[in-house]
Design an enzyme around this catalytic site. Structure first.
Site, PDB file in Angstrom:
ATOM      1  N   TYR A  42      -1.761  -1.037  10.783  1.00  0.00           N
ATOM      2  CA  TYR A  42      -1.904  -1.337   9.356  1.00  0.00           C
ATOM      3  C   TYR A  42      -0.767  -0.715   8.550  1.00  0.00           C
ATOM      4  O   TYR A  42      -0.135  -1.383   7.717  1.00  0.00           O
ATOM      5  CB  TYR A  42      -3.250  -0.844   8.830  1.00  0.00           C
TER       6      TYR A  42
ATOM      7  N   SER B  37       0.862  -1.187   0.000  1.00  0.00           N
ATOM      8  CA  SER B  37       0.000   0.000   0.000  1.00  0.00           C
ATOM      9  C   SER B  37       0.892   1.228   0.000  1.00  0.00           C
ATOM     10  O   SER B  37       2.065   1.160   0.396  1.00  0.00           O
ATOM     11  CB  SER B  37      -0.891  -0.010   1.249  1.00  0.00           C
TER      12      SER B  37
END
Length: 258
Positions: A152, A139
């Protein structure tokens, strides 16, 4: 089976689209996720549309025994994995000190531990035959610390670093490791992570466009790729010069629910 891709998290979003793209190229698949019904629906669609073979394995990769069980099952059936696509993962919005510790534990297990173990299990055979492609779905969060998604963001930093470290080890081989680092994507991820109403997801890209971008990058053996050029420029060449506290406040604001 022919040029098999193993795709985790294949029951929705980027994983489903990656499965479609691989099947459109006439190549077979092993699709893995928790939801057997969705996987079987996807199998039926891909086989009927593209004439490929698809094996379904319904398994929760948060279970610490799952990666080895998956590997052993494919070994027993003589299925060689040519493309390993570690796509499964999840996030969760909120203050770290208020969130359920079990959420953090499961996130680390899925986003980091399972991904690492699957790579370790399948990579030796690729190196031995000097052929294979790995796509690790990270990401743009990998480039930054993430207030309101601290764990995360940290897991995705690991995925990117891990993928590129392996890529460096494989430079003298025909095996590659690619880190896909997309920005916001319109998938179930945003709903499950309580991020749908945040400013970050107001201009989310389609999962199909991200999947195509990542798949093509994997096939070309690229090291790490960001699907949005301007965002990539900001992350690589502007954010490093921004005062750290200013950057942290900006990221936090982007992840606050409206």
């Amino acid at each position: 089976m022919n040029e098999v891709a193993l795709i985790t998290g294949a029951s929705s979003g980027i994983g489903t689209d990656l499965a479609h793209i691989h099947a459109e190229n006439g190549k077979d698949l092993v699709i893995v996720a928790r939801r057997a019904e969705k996987l079987n629906d996807l199998k039926e669609e891909l086989e009927s549309k593209h004439g490929v073979h698809v094996k379904v394995i319904a398994k929760d990769l948060i279970d610490p025994t799952a990666p080895k069980e998956l590997f052993d099952e494919l070994n027993e059936e003589g299925i060689e994995v040519e493309y390993l696509i570690n796509n499964a993962g999840f996030g969760g919005q909120g203050y770290f000190h208020e969130q359920d510790p079990e959420l953090h534990k499961n996130m680390i297990t899925l986003n980091i531990t399972a991904l690492t173990e699957l790579t370790r299990l399948f990579l030796p055979a690729m190196v031995k035959k000097n052929s294979g492609r790995i796509l690790q779905v990270a990401s743009t969060a990998a480039y930054l610390p993430g207030p309101l998604q601290a764990v995360y963001f940290a897991t995705k930093a690991y995925v990117k670093s891990f993928s590129m470290g392996i890529a460096g080890e494989l430079l003298e081989t025909n095996v590659t490791s690619t880190a896909l680092c997309p920005g916001a994507v319109a998938t179930e991820f945003a709903k499950e992570a309580n991020l749908e109403s945040t400013s970050m997801f107001q201009s989310a890209r389609s999962s199909r466009s991200v999947a195509e971008f990542g798949y093509n990058a994997m096939m070309k053996g690229k090291l790490d790729v960001i699907n949005e050029p301007w965002l990539g420029f900001q992350l690589k060449y502007m954010m490093p010069f921004m005062p750290t506290k200013v950057g942290l406040k900006m990221i936090k604001k982007m992840q606050e629910t409206q």
